[in-house]
Write an enzyme that holds these catalytic residues in place. Structure first.
Site, short mmCIF file in Angstrom:
data_model
loop_
_atom_site.label_atom_id
_atom_site.label_comp_id
_atom_site.label_asym_id
_atom_site.label_seq_id
_atom_site.Cartn_x
_atom_site.Cartn_y
_atom_site.Cartn_z
N TRP A 115 -0.27 7.29 -10.79
CA TRP A 115 -0.01 5.73 -11.04
C TRP A 115 -0.89 4.83 -11.46
O TRP A 115 -0.80 3.67 -11.42
CB TRP A 115 0.80 5.53 -10.01
N ARG A 116 -2.13 5.54 -11.58
CA ARG A 116 -3.29 4.63 -11.70
C ARG A 116 -3.80 4.43 -13.23
O ARG A 116 -3.76 5.30 -13.99
CB ARG A 116 -4.47 5.30 -10.95
N GLU A 173 3.44 2.76 -4.42
CA GLU A 173 3.16 1.87 -3.07
C GLU A 173 4.30 2.09 -1.91
O GLU A 173 3.97 2.24 -0.76
CB GLU A 173 2.84 0.49 -3.26
N GLN A 199 3.03 5.23 5.08
CA GLN A 199 3.13 6.13 6.04
C GLN A 199 3.46 7.63 5.66
O GLN A 199 3.72 8.56 6.23
CB GLN A 199 4.71 6.02 6.91
N TYR A 221 2.47 -6.81 2.19
CA TYR A 221 1.60 -5.64 1.68
C TYR A 221 2.00 -4.99 0.16
O TYR A 221 1.05 -5.23 -0.62
CB TYR A 221 1.78 -4.25 2.67
N ASP A 230 -3.85 -2.25 3.70
CA ASP A 230 -3.36 -0.88 4.33
C ASP A 230 -4.07 -0.53 5.43
O ASP A 230 -5.10 -1.00 5.80
CB ASP A 230 -2.90 -0.14 3.21
N CYS A 277 -22.03 5.80 1.95
CA CYS A 277 -21.16 4.74 1.67
C CYS A 277 -21.78 3.46 0.91
O CYS A 277 -22.93 3.22 1.36
CB CYS A 277 -20.49 4.17 3.10
N CYS A 318 -23.01 -2.84 6.80
CA CYS A 318 -22.01 -2.48 7.82
C CYS A 318 -22.45 -2.69 9.43
O CYS A 318 -23.29 -2.00 9.83
CB CYS A 318 -21.61 -0.95 7.60
N THR A 329 9.61 6.27 14.40
CA THR A 329 8.74 5.53 14.73
C THR A 329 8.79 4.86 16.18
O THR A 329 7.79 4.75 16.67
CB THR A 329 8.83 4.24 13.92
#
Ligand code: SF4
Length: 363
Positions: free
Chosen positions: A27-28, A49, A54, A132, A150, A212, A218, A307
């Site tokens: 989808w990118r 999305e 989840q 979101y 997210d 990273c 960080c 949930t």
């Protein structure tokens, strides 16, 4: 490792890392294409999305491909029969999302001529699109400066700034930090880069800090305590609810199914007859509650974690000569079960009684 105060984080090292290490997802649009102004199809971004909430990227890929093969545009999805959409969604869980997906497609088709609104506010006005998803679609599909957060992004940002407030109370502060870090020029790539970093480098356990792009800035790394973040509020035990489910099969190989009410948990999905359990109360658990009298025998118990509660269903089965008339439901060939909108808990229940009913049902 240095104990000096880290430099203030900026987006540039992350975007450089993303240019080299981004995940290729169906989808990118890749970063070089995005820099040339090519944007992904908002329908693809929105669909992915919603599916990814989840659920993992690997689990979503075949569903995404199947949806696009069946419904190549949002207008096609809007016109699709609801049961077909639910059947194609079955297995992804959180079925209210599938119902909202359909409603949202219908709204985009009827109110916007099949074109998604290109702002967070416009997107949020559509059914089933929350903060979101609106931010993600606005940033990724329309390159809007939206703060996308997210679970992966929460982890990265909480570590970057060593945010000690537990989730969910920390969310406003996290959102503020993400908004400050989001650059004007590449907000869509930035959002996807944060997601990729959280998924591949800043993982929940043993983050690969040496690789990273934020390792010079960080705070959690400076404290040698990355895994402490994000801090989570103590979990409450999930209540256990009980009920029974009934698998009746004829000698012709037909099974009794019915449809759940449209509203509520697993609304509109297909099920075998079950007792009236809900998230708040138990249903009957004995064979007395079966849809018709017969020699029902126990086929064990299956458990499924929702949930807000855990459900334990006592499974009963019976083999009968021919179809019995019942108040509701229909008889379906067992060989046709894969095509039904059966949620995972119902697949598990049927598989407990008929072990070879599905190739993919998990116990
Ligand atoms: S340096 Fe480590 S803890 Fe900090 S953001 Fe990077 S991977 Fe996560």
């Amino acid at each position: 490792m240095s104990t000096r105060t880290p430099d203030a984080p900026t987006a540039s090292p992350l975007l450089q890392w993303y240019d080299r290490h981004h995940r290729d997802l169906p989808w990118r649009v890749s970063p070089p294409m995005a820099r040339r102004g090519v944007r992904p199809d908002p329908y693809h971004v929105w669909l992915s999305e919603v599916m990814l909430q989840q659920t993992t990227v690997q689990a979503v890929k075949p569903y995404f491909a199947n949806f696009l093969a069946k419904w190549p545009s949002v207008i096609d999805l809007a016109r699709a029969p609801g049961e077909e959409v639910m059947a194609a969604w079955a297995g992804l869980g959180y079925y209210a999302r599938a119902r909202n997906l359909k409603k949202c497609a219908e709204a985009v088709a009827s109110q916007h001529g099949g074109i998604f609104p290109d702002t967070e506010e416009g997107l949020k006005a559509l059914p089933g699109i929350g903060d979101y998803t609106a931010a993600a679609v606005a940033a990724i599909a329309f390159n809007r400066q939206a703060a996308v957060m997210d679970g992966n992004v929460e982890r990265v940002i909480s570590r970057l700034y060593a945010i000690a407030t537990p989730l969910p109370a920390a969310k406003p502060l996290m959102r503020q930090k993400v908004a400050l870090l989001t650059p004007d020029d590449r907000p869509g790539d930035f959002a996807q880069a944060m997601m990729d970093l959280g998924a591949t480098i800043c993982t929940p356990k043993r983050p690969a800090c040496s690789l990273c792009p934020f390792n010079g800035s960080c705070e959690a790394l400076r404290l040698h305590d990355a895994e402490r973040f994000p801090v989570k509020a103590a979990k409450k035990e999930k209540p256990v609810r009980r009920g029974a489910a009934f698998v009746a099969v004829t000698s012709d190989g037909d099974i009794l199914l019915r449809r759940r009410a449209e509203s509520g948990l697993l609304g509109g999905m297909t099920e075998i007859p079950t007792t009236a359990w809900t998230a708040r109360q138990d249903g009957e658990t004995s064979a007395e509650a079966a849809p018709f009298k017969a020699g029902w025998e126990s086929a064990g118990t299956v458990t499924h974690v929702f949930t807000h509660f855990e459900l334990r269903l006592s499974i009963f089965r019976v083999a009968i000569g021919e179809r019995v008339q019942t108040d509701d439901g229909w008889w379906e060939p067992v060989t046709n079960l894969e095509a039904q909108a059966l949620p995972t808990i119902m697949k598990k229940a049927i598989a407990a009684a008929i072990p070879l009913a599905f190739k993919t049902a998990k116990g």
